[in-house]
Structures are given as structure tokens and as C-alpha cells.
Design an enzyme around this catalytic site. Structure first.
Site, short mmCIF file in Angstrom:
data_model
loop_
_atom_site.label_atom_id
_atom_site.label_comp_id
_atom_site.label_asym_id
_atom_site.label_seq_id
_atom_site.Cartn_x
_atom_site.Cartn_y
_atom_site.Cartn_z
N HIS A 175 1.01 -1.18 -0.20
CA HIS A 175 0.11 -0.06 0.04
C HIS A 175 0.89 1.20 -0.14
O HIS A 175 0.43 2.40 -0.06
CB HIS A 175 -0.93 0.11 1.17
N ASP A 206 0.79 -7.81 1.32
CA ASP A 206 1.21 -6.12 1.72
C ASP A 206 2.62 -6.09 1.65
O ASP A 206 3.20 -5.72 2.49
CB ASP A 206 0.48 -5.91 2.91
N SER A 289 4.71 4.47 9.79
CA SER A 289 5.59 3.11 10.16
C SER A 289 5.31 2.09 9.07
O SER A 289 5.85 0.90 9.31
CB SER A 289 5.40 3.05 11.63
#
Length: 1083
Positions: A175, A206, A289
């Protein structure tokens, strides 16, 4: 894979006495990249030797852990390498290993990523996307979980870390890399910045990879972090190091609590990972993060930080098994093979699998072969028309694949990923029946779009697997990523699927392109589509084809350089999209004879803006217009229907015929515009111009109101003028045109309508019932209806019909009325009060200067705010309507009251015809124009420069430039107008493109002799003046310096990262030959 950790046997206490050092080979392997200073280790820490582990086919998974102690598992828990068992009764001190040397090395491999989505694509929107940790009322999809982004204006920040220093490969989240086009930079720990190329984003999981040029790093030796998925164990002490909540570097501690958590869900229609386990730890990571490495004490990455729960201090980490496999292909420059059955599996514990029909003897075999496992894979969902449709069904228990037992995701997809376009055999248990089924593995990349079409300011591409899974739809179909100017005209908003255009089916993107190629610019065609969240309901709407405001082009992703490369589509057909038609009006009831007569003068008007300029916040407007002449054809409507001159106008006659209109002019201070149209396009449709009344309306007059209701029906009522009073509007934010210095008609019991006419019994028009736009005290847009006297419109129409030049003159000041009592307080004499009382005026008021509209004007040099106007050209002025008589004069004589004194002044009138916008420049996503009239009234000292009216999401300008500021300098060179601005920025862009390889040699690339030579130079060399601007130094890293001034005179200098690939320069120029009145061209 051999487990390189050394498990501690907790059932046997460690022996008393000295503690041995690690075995030489093992210690060397662990500390390969950890070369800390000998004094960096705390005196209170040490290492602890642990016994070697046995090899296992798959890593063990402890399924849960209690708070502070390990929950029961089938096997003894595997403890982290830095765990030290307490030694009771021993006098021998022990030391825990320090994290300091690990982190000292690791942070050199961790980068902060700054990125922007330059186009909306798939689950992502340009600029602002996945906004974590903001109000849930604004972003409702984040009810429980959020990605660890940190949002900037027009972009976002995240974290990545170098996994291959030689090739410059960075690992981060999918993402972050995004499935669509982005531009990104990495900022290293020493604040060097380097451009990133997105080279791989996994279609499902991801993670993704970016690449940079290692030779661009000048002042730091690069480090890399080793991926070690096998080291992840329950209870492992970890550190998450990255760009947390926008901070450059943050180190968060945690302990792995679960290795088998289901992938977090971020909401329907958003990116969601599946078909994998996630690790969970109690560590409060936050925005920014994303992509941080999850490190063990040896500096190895055991997982990848991905997201967290917004309602609890839990973080979720992606295992690195499939990441490590993908990295090997990326390093070889090969495509990462990924297979799919378009099926989502879930891992259920044995007790739940039994309920689905698992037989005891099968469970026994699985338990014996995989004693660490506590469940099995089950089919959760599958997509229609996918490879497994009608072969698998939800609830099927997966036992094996190609003759091998597959107890978890890793083992199943290890087979599927290596069998793309091949047939595999799945052994399943459906109910109590065990059977083998054959299914062909599909290439996952084939259902992940790698191209899109830009048309009409919107973006469309084929529906991705991600979105198809969210809404249980087949993959493919033309998906609207952003509607833009053209698709918005048909209300085909984002997350719509286009089924057909102009009755041509569009099952895929190629079919959509071919259909659009057949349509002429300006054509009106039907579009069939449905919204993904209501896939059962088709809609058919009319779309206005746009090929003049925006480009029509195809973009295809190039994974070699990370860019999406554009190819322009052919120009539209030259056919005329409109043909003459004739319509008639329906008969009305005899009681509505007056309305029947006036209906021939009514038209409906729609206005569509391609860009937000001149202070606009909306892009679609509609209202009612009135025919005031048929030869030449002229139509009048209000400025709440057509607020500015930039846009497409469509006129509807008799609710039957729609043709384009063309703007002739916008009145600068009265609330109306005048349009024209091609009369041949309406054939023999009966139209009739209105008749103007010569009688002025006054309070109490009986009038007839005839208008168009909100459902386009005729409304009519006999009513009374309740008042003739000032029209009051507020300054708007952003500044936009507003009516002022004018009176409006209020009527009793006004009807809800889109507009209408106020007439006498003969049908002669005394006022136009129009809409006024303003804002309330909270800054919310509002509108209200009021009557515009026909005496304010007729002189302008007559002047145009006579062929005279349309020049408007007036005061550059906003006026308002003042009571006599207030004027007395300011020093008004009794003599003037007597004059007012004897004048016969229906109002005992005076006008005063409320606001100066342009501090640069000649009027501003004569009049001041607060001046009370006593007379104009020798005549007493008591109401706004008295000022309309002086609008065409060059100068007027006034007697004013200022500071208690009467003054005779000669006030120059300002010419307003040139204040409307005639040119707009698009540069790096900023819409730049000359300051328009409404801006000037909200600034005291008008800066000399160009005005930023809007910035487009995801553009370089949106990151640093704020709408509503003036650009006064570029690269230290002054900017006075649009031409000088283009000259300066294009000169700098040319300079950037011609730069040769810099002569400066960075420290990391110098030889020992070169370094020794430089060390001999004096330190004060850097302090010597250097005015050579024309050198080959590229240390600005592609940025251009912009100096801006805001309305409150705040000065800022910002740096814009130039992107000449996605954000080229163009301009819109007023063009009377064009139907829309504008032409678009590249700069």
C-alpha cells in the site's frame, strides 16, 4: 529450512559457573553486520549460549500467548534468542544482550519514504489516501484497523529498508508502493534524498519493492538488512524501527504474541491482504511506520510492519516467507510468478473444521504429519467466473495439492505460484466426501491492471482482483477510478462499472477505448453503468463527451523504470455532434394563460466546470435562463448558474432539445450573464423574447410570478412585492464573485423554484427571479432567491443589440446604507438631514463605503472605508438604485463626510470588463492565473506576481503550495505576470535537462589519494563567496525554489520537486472561435 536459532530448554536450568561464549561459527554468522564500537555495549549486558535446534520442514507456530506468560500449546514454547532464564541461588552475574549495536547498524539501512499518488487507481485515490489516525467520521472505512501511513498535504510518508545495497532495492508495503502510478523519494538517515522507482507490488500480499540508484548516495556507506522469516517465534523480543507518525526515526519495542493471526481488514472497497497469516505484537506503531522492519536482536528482519488496530495497542506484521521468494526473482530481473484460483482461504482450528465434515482418520493423519499445526485451510469465498468457480465451494476443506498435504498458506501457495497456467489437483473434503478436483491456476498478474485510460479529466481501468473480491464481482469490466469532468456529467462516480457507452458494450478497457474513439467532441451519449456497492442496479445517464478540455491517452506501466508511459489516442471524429431538431411546448390549463405565453421565453441551463478556478468549489451548476432576443439570439441567466467564464454550457429548450451555448459576457457587479446559441439547432421550435416593462417596481405592488419548479413543472402565483432592499453578501473563502451595490425584490409567499419572471398582467417583465450565492458566518455556501430589476438588465441588452463595445464602469468600492441616526453620530449636519427629509425619498438613509475592492485602483486613492456619501454629481443619494445612473461615466463628483468633515472629491470610475479570467496555466499540478477581482478585495497590498487558484491532488504543487497565494519569485528571479512565470520555470527545466555529470565526486566514491588531497584544503574553503550559478552541481535533487506571498502578507520559500513526466505544462486561452470559448494547448 534449518532453524538457525538456538532454542532454550526451559525444563533444564542452566549450570552454575561461568557462561561460555557462543560457538565460533554461530557467533560469526549472527554478528556478520554488527560491528559496533567496543565501548557501545552496556556493562550490564552480555550474550547467552543456547543449544542448536533441529531442522524442520516448516517453522513452528505457537498459536497464542498469555499476558506475561505463555499459553498452553502442543509443544514447549520456542523462546527468543535474547531470553535469559533466571538463575536462582547463583552468585554468578549474567548480562542481557544489548540492542545498541544492532540498531546502530540497522538504522543505516532504513529510509523514510515520501510519496504521492499522481493518479487515482484501483483502491487508491490521487494524493490523499488511507488516512490513518484522522477522524473516523471523515474516513469511515477505518473502523478498526488502519495502515501505518502518515499523511502530508497531497502525499504521504512511510518507511522502507534496504534489502540489497548493491542493486538499491528497498522493501516496503504494497500500500506504499501502490498498484497505480506514484512518485517517491527516499530520505536516508543522514538526510540524503534519492528518487525511487516502484518495481514490484504484490497483487495480494502487503509488500512491494522500490529501487534507487546507489551511486547517487554521496555521504554514507549503504547497509542492508537480511530477511530471516524463520526467526519469527512467539515471545521474540523485537524492535520496529521507522518513520513513526511523521517522525524521522522512531524505535518501538514489542514482543511477538501470535504467528497465525488472520490478515487485518481495512474496509470494503479498500486494499485488503488475505491468504496469509499475520504476526501480532503489542507495539503501538502509528502513521508513517508502514514498511518498517521488525528486527530481532541480531539485526535480522523477521517480519514487515503493515498496520495496527486503532482501538488497541496492537501491531500487525507480514511474514517474510513469500517476500524472500519474490526478492530472489527481482534480483535476477525476472517476473515474480504468482498464481491464483480467485479463491480466499481461511485457516480454521480443528474443532471448527470438524463441524464442516472433517473425518477423524484424516484429522489424525494431518496431526501426526504436522504436530505443530492446530487447524486446516478451508475455502472461504471465491469469485464468479474465476478458475475455481463451480469447482470449489465455500466450506471445502483443503487436504492436499498435487499429492502433497498443505496444512497452511505457505505450503499451498508454494505449489500454486510455481504452477501458473497449469492444472493442479486439489484433494478436498466436502462434507463427509473426500474427492480430487482439477483446476487451472490463473496468472495473478493478469487480473491486476497495469494500464489505465485518461479521458475527460477522469481515469478508468479494468476492475482489479482486489476490488472484485471486495464486492464479489467478476474481474474485468471498466472501473471508474475517478470520474473527472466528463464522467461526472453522467454522475458515473468513482467505484462505478461502465457497461456500455453510446449503446456499445464495454466489457474491457480495449472495448471502452474503441467506443470512445467513435464519439465526436461535444456529443451527448447514453452511458450504462452501476455502482459496485449496488451491482444489482444499472443506471442509464447522458454523458457529455469532452475532448477539448482534457487529453485522451493510454498509460501502461513499465516495471523497468517504474514509470507509466503515455500514448495519445487519435483525435475525435470531425462530425458535428448536433443536428437541428424541433420541439413544442405542452398546452397548459386555461387558467395559466400568462404562463403559457411566457414559457416560450424559458430555457434550462446546465454548466460544467473542467477546473476549479476563480474561487470555485463545485463543478456542476444548473438554473433557468430567459430569452431576451431572438435576432441575435440572447439569453439571460444569473451568476449562480454560470458563475465564471470557464466551462461548458448546455441549453435545454422545451424540455426536449439540448444544444451548446456560448458565453458572451458576465456582468461584473450585477447578478446576470448573457449567452448566445446557434438558432439553427432548434429548428422551428417556438421561442419568443420577453417584453421589458418600463414601470419600476415598488413595495406593495401586485405582481405575477411565473417560474420553473424543482421538478421542471410550471409554477404561477399572483403575489405582492413585500420589499425592495439591499442585497447583502459576505466575502467568500476561497474568494469568488458576489453581488454587491444592488437592490433586490422580495415577494410575499415566494414559491420554491429554479428561477422565474416577475411580470405585470400583460406579461411584461419587471424583474427576474434569480439565485444569489454567498456564504454564512461559518463559511458554508448558501444561496437565496431575489428579484433582479429589469431596469438593470435592459440597458446592457440594448447596448449589445446596438453593436456597441461592452465596457462596464463603476466604483471600486462596496457600499452599504446607514441610518440618519448613525450619520449624525459621525458628524452629519442638520442641513443635510433637512435636505434628506425634504427630498421626497421613500428612505431616509445614506450610503457609505463599506470596503475598497482594489487598493491599487484610482478610486482607492480618493475614497476611504467609512466615508459617507452625501451627493453624487449634485444629486442626493439615499439608496443603491441611485448609483446605477453613474456607471458609464469616467469620473463623478462627490460630497462625502469623512472624520466629521465634508469634502468635495472627484472619484475616478474603474473599468471592469478586463477583470474576468482569460488565461489559466497548469504547471506541476497548480492552476495559475492572474489575480481575479474577488481576490483583490481581500488583500490590502496586492503582491506583484501570479495567483495560485487551485492545486490538484497528488501533484508536486499540492505538497508545498497552498491555493490562494501569489508566486512572486522563481529561483530568485521576480515574476510579474503569466508570461514571465513561464519563461522562468521553462528556463529552469531546460537547465535541469542539459546538466551533465557533475564534476563533484562524493566522499564514498573518492580514492584514498583524492581524499587525502581534499583533507589538505583549509576548512574555510566552504565559507568563500561563490556566485557561479551556471555550474553542473545537481545537489538540488530536481527541486525548484518558489517564493510565495499570502493574502495576509506571509512570505514563504518552498521547494517544488519537478515532475515533467506526469505533470506537464499546459494552458487554457480564451478563444471566441470555440464553442466553449476556450482552447487548450501545451505550453
Amino acid at each position: 529450512m534449518d532453524d538457525i536459532l538456538h532454542p532454550l530448554v526451559v525444563s533444564t536450568p542452566p549450570p552454575k559457573g561461568p557462561i561460555a561464549s557462543p560457538a565460533p561459527l554461530e557467533a560469526e554468522e549472527v554478528a556478520t553486520d554488527l560491528k559496533a564500537h567496543r565501548d557501545s555495549m552496556s556493562m550490564a549486558t552480555t550474550q547467552f549460549e543456547q543449544a542448536p535446534a533441529t531442522s524442520k520442514a516448516f517453522r513452528e507456530r505457537s498459536k497464542s500467548v498469555g499476558l506475561g506468560s505463555y499459553a498452553w500449546t502442543l509443544n514447549s514454547p520456542r523462546l527468543p534468542i535474547d531470553y535469559v532464564s533466571p538463575v536462582t541461588g547463583s552468585s554468578v552475574p549474567y548480562k542481557a544482550r544489548s540492542w545498541e549495536p544492532t540498531l546502530e547498524t540497522a538504522i543505516k539501512a532504513i529510509v523514510s519514504i515520501k510519496a504521492s499518488h499522481v493518479r487515482s487507481f484501483d483502491t487508491e485515490t490521487s494524493g490523499n489516501i488511507h488516512i490513518s489516525f484522522l477522524s473516523l467520521s471523515l474516513f469511515f472505512i477505518y473502523l478498526l484497523f488502519s495502515f501505518s501511513f502518515f499523511l502530508l498535504s497531497g502525499g504521504y510518508t512511510a518507511t522502507g529498508f534496504i534489502v540489497d545495497a548493491e542493486r538499491g532495492i528497498i522493501l516496503t508495503n504494497r500500500h506504499v508502493v501502490s498498484p497505480g502510478p506514484i512518485v517517491a523519494q527516499a530520505v536516508l538517515t543522514n538526510y540524503e534524498e534519492v528518487d525511487l522507482e516502484p518495481v514490484y507490488r504484490d497483487p495480494v500480499h502487503d509488500f512491494g519493492f522500490m529501487r534507487f540508484d546507489p551511486t547517487r548516495i554521496k555521504f554514507m556507506e549503504l547497509k542492508e538488512i537480511k530477511l530471516s522469516p524463520e526467526r519469527a517465534k512467539v515471545g521474540l523480543d523485537i524492535r520496529v524501527v521507522g518513520n513513526d507518525a511523521g517522525e524521522k526515526l522512531s524505535i518501538l519495542a514489542g514482543t511477538l504474541a501470535r504467528l497465525d493471526r488472520r490478515a487485518p481488514e481495512y474496509g470494503v472497497g479498500e486494499y485488503n491482504d488475505f491468504n496469509t497469516f499475520y504476526l501480532q505484537a503489542a507495539s503501538g506503531t502509528s502513521g508513517g511506520s508502514s514498511g518498517s522492519p521488525v528486527l530481532d536482536i541480531d539485526g535480522h528482519a523477521v517480519a514487515l510492519n503493515a498496520g495496527g488496530a486503532s482501538r488497541a495497542s496492537s501491531s500487525y506484521y507480514l511474514p517474510l516467507d513469500r517476500v524472500l521468494r519474490a526478492l530472489t526473482y527481482i534480483q535476477k530481473g525476472e517476473i515474480v510468478p504468482r498464481g491464483t484460483l480467485q479463491t480466499e482461504f481461511e485457516y480454521l482450528p480443528y474443532n471448527e473444521v470438524r463441524r464442516l465434515g472433517l473425518k477423524a482418520h484424516i484429522e489424525e493423519k494431518v496431526r501426526n504429519k504436522f504436530p505443530e499445526e492446530t487447524g486446516m485451510l478451508v475455502v472461504r469465498s471465491l469469485l464468479p467466473k474465476g478458475p475455481a468457480d463451480d469447482i470449489l465451494v465455500p466450506g471445502d476443506i483443503i487436504i492436499g495439492c498435487n499429492g502433497k498435504m498443505v496444512p497452511h498458506f505457505i505450503s499451498l501457495f508454494a505449489i500454486l505460484d510455481d504452477a501458473v497456467e497449469q492444472e493442479v489437483s486439489l484433494t478436498i473434503s466436502r462434507g463427509k466426501k473426500v474427492q480430487d478436483v482439477k483446476v487451472t491456476v490463473q496468472d495473478l498478474h493478469s487480473i491486476t491492471p497495469n494500464k489505465f485510460v485518461e479521458i475527460g479529466g477522469g481515469v478508468v481501468h479494468e476492475l482489479s482482483y482486489q476490488l472484485a473480491k471486495s464486492y464479489s464481482q467478476p474481474t474485468g469490466g471498466v472501473y471508474v477510478a475517478t470520474s473527472g469532468h466528463m464522467l461526472a456529467s453522467a454522475s458515473a462516480w468513482r467505484k462505478s462499472i461502465i457497461v456500455s457507452v453510446n449503446n456499445i458494450p464495454t466489457p474491457n478497457l480495449d472495448a471502452f477505448i474503441e467506443a470512445m474513439k467513435t464519439l465526436a467532441d461535444g456529443a451527448r451519449v447514453p452511458v450504462r453503468f452501476y455502482a459496485l456497492h449496488k451491482a444489482y442496479k444499472d443506471k442509464v445517464m447522458i454523458m457529455h463527451v469532452d475532448r477539448h478540455w482534457h487529453k485522451f491517452r493510454l498509460a501502461i506501466r513499465n516495471d523497468t523504470n517504474g514509470l507509466w508511459e503515455f500514448a495519445d489516442m487519435p483525435p475525435p471524429p470531425a462530425t458535428i455532434p448536433y443536428t437541428p431538431s424541433t420541439a413544442s411546448f405542452p398546452p397548459l390549463d386555461p387558467s395559466l394563460a400568462l404562463a403559457q405565453k411566457l414559457m416560450l421565453s424559458f430555457v434550462a441551463i446546465d454548466f460544467y466546470l473542467p477546473y476549479l478556478v476563480d474561487g470555485m468549489k463545485a463543478t456542476q451548476f444548473y438554473g433557468t435562463g430567459f430569452i431576451v432576443s431572438t435576432n441575435p439570439p440572447l439569453i439571460v441567466c444569473d451568476r449562480d448558474t454560470i458563475p465564471i467564464g470557464l466551462g461548458d454550457i448546455f441549453i435545454t429548450f422545451a424540455n426536449s432539445i439540448i444544444i451548446p451555448g456560448r458565453l458572451l459576457f458576465l456582468h461584473p457587479f450585477y447578478n446576470y450573464v448573457i449567452l448566445t446559441y446557434d438558432p439553427t439547432l432548434i429548428g422551428d421550435t417556438p421561442v419568443k423574447p420577453i417584453e421589458f416593462s418600463e414601470t419600476e417596481l415598488n413595495q406593495g405592488d401586485e405582481i405575477n410570478f411565473v417560474g420553473i419548479g424543482n421538478d421542471h413543472s410550471v409554477v404561477m402565483k399572483k403575489t405582492t412585492v413585500s420589499s425592495v432592499s439591499n442585497i447583502g453578501t459576505r466575502e467568500c473563502s476561497p474568494p469568488r464573485w458576489r453581488a454587491m451595490n444592488v437592490e433586490g425584490i422580495k415577494i410575499d409567499d415566494s414559491l420554491s423554484s429554479q428561477g422565474g419572471l416577475i411580470t405585470n398582467d400583460e406579461g411584461q417583465v419587471q424583474a427576474f427571479w434569480v439565485s444569489y450565492s454567498s456564504q454564512n458566518e461559518k463559511g458554508k455556501d448558501i444561496s437565496f432567491m431575489s428579484g433582479l430589476l429589469s431596469s438593470l438588465v435592459k440597458p446592457t441588452v440594448d447596448k449589445y443589440l446596438r453593436g456597441e463595445k461592452m465596457v462596464f464602469k463603476g466604483l471600486n468600492a462596496e457600499l452599504w446604507t446607514m441610518r440618519i441616526a448613525a450619520a449624525r453620530t459621525l458628524g452629519l449636519s442638520d442641513e443635510w438631514v433637512r435636505k434628506i427629509e425634504e427630498s421626497g425619498s421613500s428612505r431616509h438613509t445614506l450610503l457609505y463605503v463599506l470596503n475598497i475592492l482594489d487598493e491599487r485602483s484610482a478610486c482607492a486613492q480618493v475614497l476611504n472605508v467609512g466615508d459617507v456619501i452625501l451627493s453624487v454629481n449634485g444629486k442626493l443619494v439615499t439608496r443603491m438604485s441611485h448609483m446605477m445612473l453613474v456607471h458609464q461615466q469616467d469620473n463623478i463628483d462627490m460630497i462625502i463626510l469623512r472624520d466629521g468633515k465634508e469634502l468635495n472629491v472627484n472619484v475616478p470610475m474603474s473599468e471592469f470588463s478586463g477583470y474576468e479570467t482569460t488565461r489559466v496555466i497548469g504547471w506541476q499540478g497548480a492552476l495559475i492565473q492572474r489575480p481575479y477581482k474577488a481576490v483583490l478585495e481581500q488583500v490590502r497590498n496586492v503582491p506583484a506576481g501570479v495567483y495560485v487558484s487551485c492545486t490538484l491532488y497528488g501533484s508536486p504543487a499540492s505538497n508545498v503550495l497552498r491555493p490562494g497565494v501569489w508566486i512572486v519569485e522563481v529561483q530568485g528571479k521576480p515574476v510579474k505576470d503569466l508570461d514571465s512565470f513561464l519563461e522562468v520555470v521553462h528556463s529552469h527545466e531546460t537547465e535541469m535537462s542539459r546538466r551533465r555529470r557533475p564534476s563533484y565526486i562524493p566522499p564514498v566514491q573518492r580514492t584514498a589519494d583524492e581524499q587525502a588531497q581534499l583533507e589538505k584544503e583549509q576548512d574555510d574553503e566552504a565559507l568563500k563567496p561563490d556566485d557561479d550559478e551556471d555550474d553542473d552541481d545537481d545537489n538540488d535533487e530536481g527541486y525548484i525554489r518558489i517564493k510565495t506571498v499570502s493574502r495576509n502578507e506571509t512570505v514563504r520559500v518552498v521547494a517544488v520537486k519537478l515532475d515533467l513526466h506526469y505533470w506537464d505544462s499546459w494552458q487554457l486561452i480564451h478563444d471566441d472561435k470555440s464553442i466553449c470559448g476556450w482552447s487548450s494547448e501545451d505550453c
